[in-house]
Design a protein around this motif. Sequence first.
Motif, mmCIF file in Angstrom:
data_model
loop_
_atom_site.group_PDB
_atom_site.id
_atom_site.type_symbol
_atom_site.label_atom_id
_atom_site.label_comp_id
_atom_site.label_asym_id
_atom_site.label_seq_id
_atom_site.Cartn_x
_atom_site.Cartn_y
_atom_site.Cartn_z
ATOM 1 N N ASN A 103 12.174 11.801 -29.320
ATOM 2 C CA ASN A 103 12.397 13.023 -28.534
ATOM 3 C C ASN A 103 11.165 13.933 -28.559
ATOM 4 O O ASN A 103 10.826 14.567 -27.549
ATOM 5 C CB ASN A 103 13.618 13.770 -29.056
ATOM 6 C CG ASN A 103 14.903 12.994 -28.839
ATOM 7 O OD1 ASN A 103 14.962 12.091 -27.983
ATOM 8 N ND2 ASN A 103 15.934 13.309 -29.601
ATOM 9 N N ASN A 104 10.501 14.017 -29.705
ATOM 10 C CA ASN A 104 9.320 14.886 -29.792
ATOM 11 C C ASN A 104 8.134 14.339 -28.983
ATOM 12 O O ASN A 104 7.285 15.121 -28.526
ATOM 13 C CB ASN A 104 8.906 15.058 -31.257
ATOM 14 C CG ASN A 104 9.873 15.916 -32.031
ATOM 15 O OD1 ASN A 104 10.667 16.681 -31.444
ATOM 16 N ND2 ASN A 104 9.858 15.808 -33.353
ATOM 17 N N LEU A 105 8.066 13.020 -28.837
ATOM 18 C CA LEU A 105 6.965 12.433 -28.049
ATOM 19 C C LEU A 105 7.248 12.457 -26.545
ATOM 20 O O LEU A 105 6.330 12.227 -25.747
ATOM 21 C CB LEU A 105 6.694 10.992 -28.494
ATOM 22 C CG LEU A 105 5.940 10.809 -29.805
ATOM 23 C CD1 LEU A 105 5.697 9.327 -30.066
ATOM 24 C CD2 LEU A 105 4.609 11.552 -29.785
ATOM 25 N N ALA A 106 8.514 12.733 -26.158
ATOM 26 C CA ALA A 106 8.849 12.733 -24.727
ATOM 27 C C ALA A 106 8.048 13.778 -23.956
ATOM 28 O O ALA A 106 7.445 13.454 -22.917
ATOM 29 C CB ALA A 106 10.349 12.938 -24.553
ATOM 30 N N PRO A 107 7.992 15.061 -24.391
ATOM 31 C CA PRO A 107 7.170 16.020 -23.629
ATOM 32 C C PRO A 107 5.683 15.698 -23.680
ATOM 33 O O PRO A 107 4.948 16.011 -22.741
ATOM 34 C CB PRO A 107 7.490 17.350 -24.316
ATOM 35 C CG PRO A 107 7.975 17.008 -25.677
ATOM 36 C CD PRO A 107 8.690 15.705 -25.524
#
Length: 283
Positions: A103-107
């Motif tokens: 989730n943190n790498l998605a943006p």
Amino acid sequence: MHDINLQLNQLPYAIRAELTAHVGDTSGFTAIQRVAHHRAVANNLIAYKRSLYEPLAPGDEMAGVIADMLQGTDLSFITGPAHQPFPRWATHEIIKYLQVFVNNLAPVQTRLEQEAHQRAVQAAQEAARIAAQRQAEEAERRRIQEEAARLQAQREAEAAARLAAEQAARLLATQQAEAAARALAQRKAEEAALEEARMALALAEASMPQPATPAEANDGNTEQSAEHRPAREIFFIPGPAAMAEIDRATLALKHSIDAAVAQYASAIGPYLNTSPALAATAR
């Protein structure tokens, strides 16, 4: 790569080690490819862990223990049947950490994709600008070539026109010079013929016998017989008709001097001969 390392450092050591081992060497990847690859590997590990043990939310007393165990060197402590609570609680913690990582790498991936898209748009715009500039330069080059060709053709046409005009002028000058030369030669011939005619007339007049003066006629014996007296000569002064004939004969001399002189003598002969009746009276 900085964003990926930042998110990897937030994982427990055992999870980070297993994820890094599955990711492998990414030295030839772009930034977007590297982020997408890490996320894909993390999602595959999540799916794999879920296939082994059904996650189960641990109690508070178990969460701290499992978190400490995850700081170890590997995940080999997860053993036991799939229905045992401890493996299920451990799997829940592993999946939680991996999901946070994904989730943190998605943006980050979205931002990199947007930046890449923006760079692609800018590159396309720059390529279009360069292509338009090249087309304009090519059009200008063709215009310059066409203008140079037009000017060259115009210069060649003007040179050809000047050459034709010069040739025509030279031809006209030559024709005029030849005509002037012929006129001069004709005038000189006419003048020469007229001069020769005048000389011939002068010679003819000089060869005629001179008449006796009255003093010479009364000198001597007045009784001298008519047989011993010299015959009287009659001199002719040409009138208008004779002069016209002389001029005509003079103009004819320009073609053939000998023939013109003969014709001239023949034409003026009747006017120069003494009348037979007058000669008989004189005798």
